[in-house]
Design a protein around this motif. Structure first.
Motif, mmCIF file in Angstrom:
data_model
loop_
_atom_site.group_PDB
_atom_site.id
_atom_site.type_symbol
_atom_site.label_atom_id
_atom_site.label_comp_id
_atom_site.label_asym_id
_atom_site.label_seq_id
_atom_site.Cartn_x
_atom_site.Cartn_y
_atom_site.Cartn_z
ATOM 1 N N SER A 55 0.658 -1.443 0.111
ATOM 2 C CA SER A 55 -0.005 0.052 0.070
ATOM 3 C C SER A 55 0.979 1.235 0.028
ATOM 4 O O SER A 55 1.912 1.272 0.646
ATOM 5 C CB SER A 55 -0.857 0.019 1.303
ATOM 6 O OG SER A 55 -1.181 1.132 1.398
ATOM 7 N N HIS A 86 -11.386 4.309 4.381
ATOM 8 C CA HIS A 86 -11.136 3.973 2.992
ATOM 9 C C HIS A 86 -11.253 5.099 2.021
ATOM 10 O O HIS A 86 -10.214 5.078 0.996
ATOM 11 C CB HIS A 86 -12.195 2.904 2.584
ATOM 12 C CG HIS A 86 -11.868 1.675 2.964
ATOM 13 N ND1 HIS A 86 -11.166 0.736 2.484
ATOM 14 C CD2 HIS A 86 -12.530 0.993 4.145
ATOM 15 C CE1 HIS A 86 -11.043 -0.272 3.190
ATOM 16 N NE2 HIS A 86 -12.050 -0.366 4.158
ATOM 17 N N VAL A 87 -11.814 6.184 2.247
ATOM 18 C CA VAL A 87 -11.811 7.417 1.311
ATOM 19 C C VAL A 87 -10.277 7.859 1.475
ATOM 20 O O VAL A 87 -9.667 8.257 0.454
ATOM 21 C CB VAL A 87 -12.948 8.311 1.999
ATOM 22 C CG1 VAL A 87 -12.610 9.731 1.199
ATOM 23 C CG2 VAL A 87 -14.144 7.817 1.611
ATOM 24 N N SER A 90 -8.246 5.863 -0.461
ATOM 25 C CA SER A 90 -8.264 6.234 -1.966
ATOM 26 C C SER A 90 -7.685 7.433 -2.265
ATOM 27 O O SER A 90 -7.035 7.482 -3.132
ATOM 28 C CB SER A 90 -9.823 6.106 -2.155
ATOM 29 O OG SER A 90 -10.179 4.903 -1.991
ATOM 30 N N HIS A 93 -3.608 7.044 -2.608
ATOM 31 C CA HIS A 93 -3.632 6.186 -3.585
ATOM 32 C C HIS A 93 -3.919 6.945 -4.950
ATOM 33 O O HIS A 93 -2.949 6.933 -5.769
ATOM 34 C CB HIS A 93 -4.460 4.949 -3.758
ATOM 35 C CG HIS A 93 -4.252 3.898 -4.779
ATOM 36 N ND1 HIS A 93 -2.953 3.254 -4.860
ATOM 37 C CD2 HIS A 93 -4.652 3.763 -6.195
ATOM 38 C CE1 HIS A 93 -3.121 2.667 -6.132
ATOM 39 N NE2 HIS A 93 -4.095 2.731 -6.724
ATOM 40 N N PHE A 94 -4.796 7.794 -5.037
ATOM 41 C CA PHE A 94 -5.072 8.610 -6.201
ATOM 42 C C PHE A 94 -3.769 9.579 -6.423
ATOM 43 O O PHE A 94 -3.387 9.922 -7.376
ATOM 44 C CB PHE A 94 -6.448 9.254 -5.779
ATOM 45 C CG PHE A 94 -6.510 10.474 -6.940
ATOM 46 C CD1 PHE A 94 -6.772 10.211 -8.419
ATOM 47 C CD2 PHE A 94 -6.477 11.934 -6.766
ATOM 48 C CE1 PHE A 94 -7.112 11.481 -9.247
ATOM 49 C CE2 PHE A 94 -6.566 12.723 -7.482
ATOM 50 C CZ PHE A 94 -6.889 12.661 -9.004
ATOM 51 N N ARG A 97 -0.780 7.819 -7.699
ATOM 52 C CA ARG A 97 -0.882 7.830 -9.210
ATOM 53 C C ARG A 97 -0.771 9.051 -9.980
ATOM 54 O O ARG A 97 0.074 8.889 -11.130
ATOM 55 C CB ARG A 97 -2.288 7.101 -9.499
ATOM 56 C CG ARG A 97 -2.573 5.897 -8.857
ATOM 57 C CD ARG A 97 -1.974 4.829 -9.849
ATOM 58 N NE ARG A 97 -2.322 4.754 -11.098
ATOM 59 C CZ ARG A 97 -3.386 4.214 -11.785
ATOM 60 N NH1 ARG A 97 -4.183 3.458 -11.154
ATOM 61 N NH2 ARG A 97 -3.607 4.343 -13.073
#
Length: 167
Positions: A55, A86-87, A90, A93-94, A97
């Motif tokens: 992660s 989780h948000v 996310s 992670h966004f 990226r």
């Protein structure tokens, strides 16, 4: 400027002003702040934090463990708390990226301008000097130090030239 000692939890308890935090530390501080706000409004809320191997939030669980005493009062078993974390995961992670995409775009733009990314290749004169030192009995480590190169560079050049280290 005189330094002062602070405990691990100090950066999570500063009520106002600037605090320097890593990304993970900021994510650790969020549930602490939310719990304080919820307690002030007499709300009984919870959060759930999960991750996975590889992660982008790599050591988040270790950071939470470090501030466990501050988190004892936070119930982490509700659906709302799980959703929030989780948000956050996310979003992290966004963000990762986006950084990767921007890096890739920057490299492509540099190549379009005729520039090569990365380190410049080792010049033949430095490679030759390194090989001569090693052939003269100087250790690769010492040759690297003298020429301002990395040891791995010396060993790579030795392998390319077929030079073996003398004992």
């Amino acid at each position: 400027m005189a330094g002062h000692k602070t405990d691990v939890g100090a950066k999570y308890a500063v009520p106002e002003g600037s605090v320097y935090l890593s990304g993970n530390q900021a994510l650790v501080r969020l549930p602490i702040e939310q719990a304080k706000r919820d307690a002030a409004l007499n709300r009984n809320t919870a959060g759930f934090i999960s991750g996975y191997r590889g992660s982008p939030l790599g050591h988040l669980d270790q950071d939470f463990k470090a501030v466990e005493p501050l988190l004892k009062e936070i119930d982490t078993s509700s659906a709302a708390g799980e959703l929030i974390f989780h948000v956050f995961g996310s979003i992290a992670h966004f963000e990762r990226r986006l950084i990767a995409e921007r890096t890739k775009d920057g490299i492509a733009a540099a190549r379009a301008k005729g520039k090569l990314p990365g380190r410049r290749p080792l010049g033949p004169e430095k490679a030759s000097a390194a090989l001569k030192l090693v052939e003269a009995g100087v250790s690769p480590t010492e040759a690297a130090r003298q020429l301002g190169l990395g040891r791995a560079t010396i060993y790579r050049e030795m392998a390319l030239a077929g030079v073996r280290r003398t004992a």
